[in-house]
Motif scaffolding. Structure first.
Motif, PDB file in Angstrom:
ATOM      1  N   PRO A   1      13.159  -1.629   1.990  1.00 35.98           N
ATOM      2  CA  PRO A   1      12.391  -2.532   1.122  1.00 35.98           C
ATOM      3  C   PRO A   1      11.017  -2.876   1.705  1.00 35.98           C
ATOM      4  O   PRO A   1      10.840  -2.948   2.931  1.00 35.98           O
ATOM      5  CB  PRO A   1      13.279  -3.783   1.057  1.00 35.98           C
ATOM      6  N   GLN A   2      10.075  -3.093   0.808  1.00 36.00           N
ATOM      7  CA  GLN A   2       8.693  -3.349   1.215  1.00 36.00           C
ATOM      8  C   GLN A   2       8.583  -4.471   2.244  1.00 36.00           C
ATOM      9  O   GLN A   2       7.890  -4.345   3.260  1.00 36.00           O
ATOM     10  CB  GLN A   2       7.845  -3.701  -0.015  1.00 36.00           C
ATOM     11  N   GLN A   3       9.250  -5.590   2.001  1.00 47.57           N
ATOM     12  CA  GLN A   3       9.119  -6.738   2.895  1.00 47.57           C
ATOM     13  C   GLN A   3       9.654  -6.433   4.293  1.00 47.57           C
ATOM     14  O   GLN A   3       9.153  -6.956   5.290  1.00 47.57           O
ATOM     15  CB  GLN A   3       9.819  -7.958   2.295  1.00 47.57           C
ATOM     16  N   ASP A  31       5.676   0.816  -3.599  1.00 50.46           N
ATOM     17  CA  ASP A  31       5.895  -0.508  -3.018  1.00 50.46           C
ATOM     18  C   ASP A  31       5.681  -0.479  -1.511  1.00 50.46           C
ATOM     19  O   ASP A  31       5.007  -1.343  -0.938  1.00 50.46           O
ATOM     20  CB  ASP A  31       7.319  -1.009  -3.322  1.00 50.46           C
TER      21      ASP A  31
END
Length: 245
Positions: free
Chosen positions: A54-56, A83
């Motif tokens: 995931p991006q975060q 992303d």
């Protein structure tokens, strides 16, 4: 000791990606730090599965490294989606990273496009202009707008491994419009897994150690030649085997 950051996918068979980058940086005398962009189920026969991070989480990994370690160069490999690309760009800008080498993993060896069109467009217009060097192979160079890279002041190295020739010829197009040609005889071997990762991470490592861009490419190609020769007779796996140092 110089520190080099690799932002790339993980290869479970350790012949490419993050694992190969770390081996290369260590062999050349630098300290490697990592940001994993994707987990792959992979071996010498191919890629069986991919799970993007995931991006975060990618951004958090980058922040953890860049807020603490004195990173002298950055190698970027697999960017699995837009992303993740957006997150990478945001953090690179925040920390004003220098000596960025991007190996655009866009086209597979068999010619399959591995990035969506919107991700390619974003990377072309937002990530590549931040880079010192982009290292496309011939199929990837045909997809990219190389004139736009030149206009943005980004150097690019077109790798000639896909050419139907007994010679391996790479051409470095510098931002000032000049060119450097690196040519040598191809080495006959079935073990070429991870060559792009090895070359790009070696270039980043030599940039971190203070080499000019043409010299970094020259030294990196020498290192890769040694690695191909050392890996010719390895019996790792049943397919496209890894290089060795």
């Amino acid at each position: 000791m110089e520190i080099v950051l690799t932002i790339a996918g993980s290869d479970s068979s350790a012949g490419a990606g993050i694992q190969q980058d770390l081996k290369t940086m260590t062999a050349l005398g630098c300290y490697g730090a990592t940001v994993i962009t994707a987990l792959t189920s992979q071996n010498t026969m191919g890629v069986q599965a991919v799970m993007p991070v995931p991006q975060q989480v990618v951004m958090s990994q980058m922040t953890s490294v860049l807020s603490d370690l004195d990173v002298k160069a950055v190698k970027i490999g697999m960017v699995p989606n837009r992303d993740v690309a957006e997150g990478i760009v945001e953090v690179l800008k925040r920390y004003s990273c220098a000596n960025i080498v991007y190996d655009p993993v866009m086209i597979s060896t068999s010619g399959t496009q591995l990035m969506t069109d919107d991700c390619i467009a974003f990377v072309q217009h937002h990530l590549m202009p931040l880079c010192t060097l982009v290292t496309p192979n011939i199929p990837e160079a045909e997809v990219l707008d190389l004139q736009a890279l030149h206009d943005a002041g980004v150097a690019y190295l077109v790798k000639g491994g896909h050419a139907d020739s007994d010679m391996m010829t790479d051409i470095l197009y510098l931002a000032d419009g000049s060119q450097q040609v690196y040519s040598s005889a191809k080495i006959v071997t079935a073990n070429l897994h991870g060559t792009g990762c090895t070359l790009s991470s070696a270039i980043a490592t030599f940039l971190a150690k203070g080499a000019s861009l043409p010299e970094a490419v020259r030294l990196a190609k020498q290192h890769m030649k040694r690695a191909i020769l050392a890996g010719r007779h390895l019996g790792v796996g049943h397919g496209n085997g890894p290089l060795w140092f």
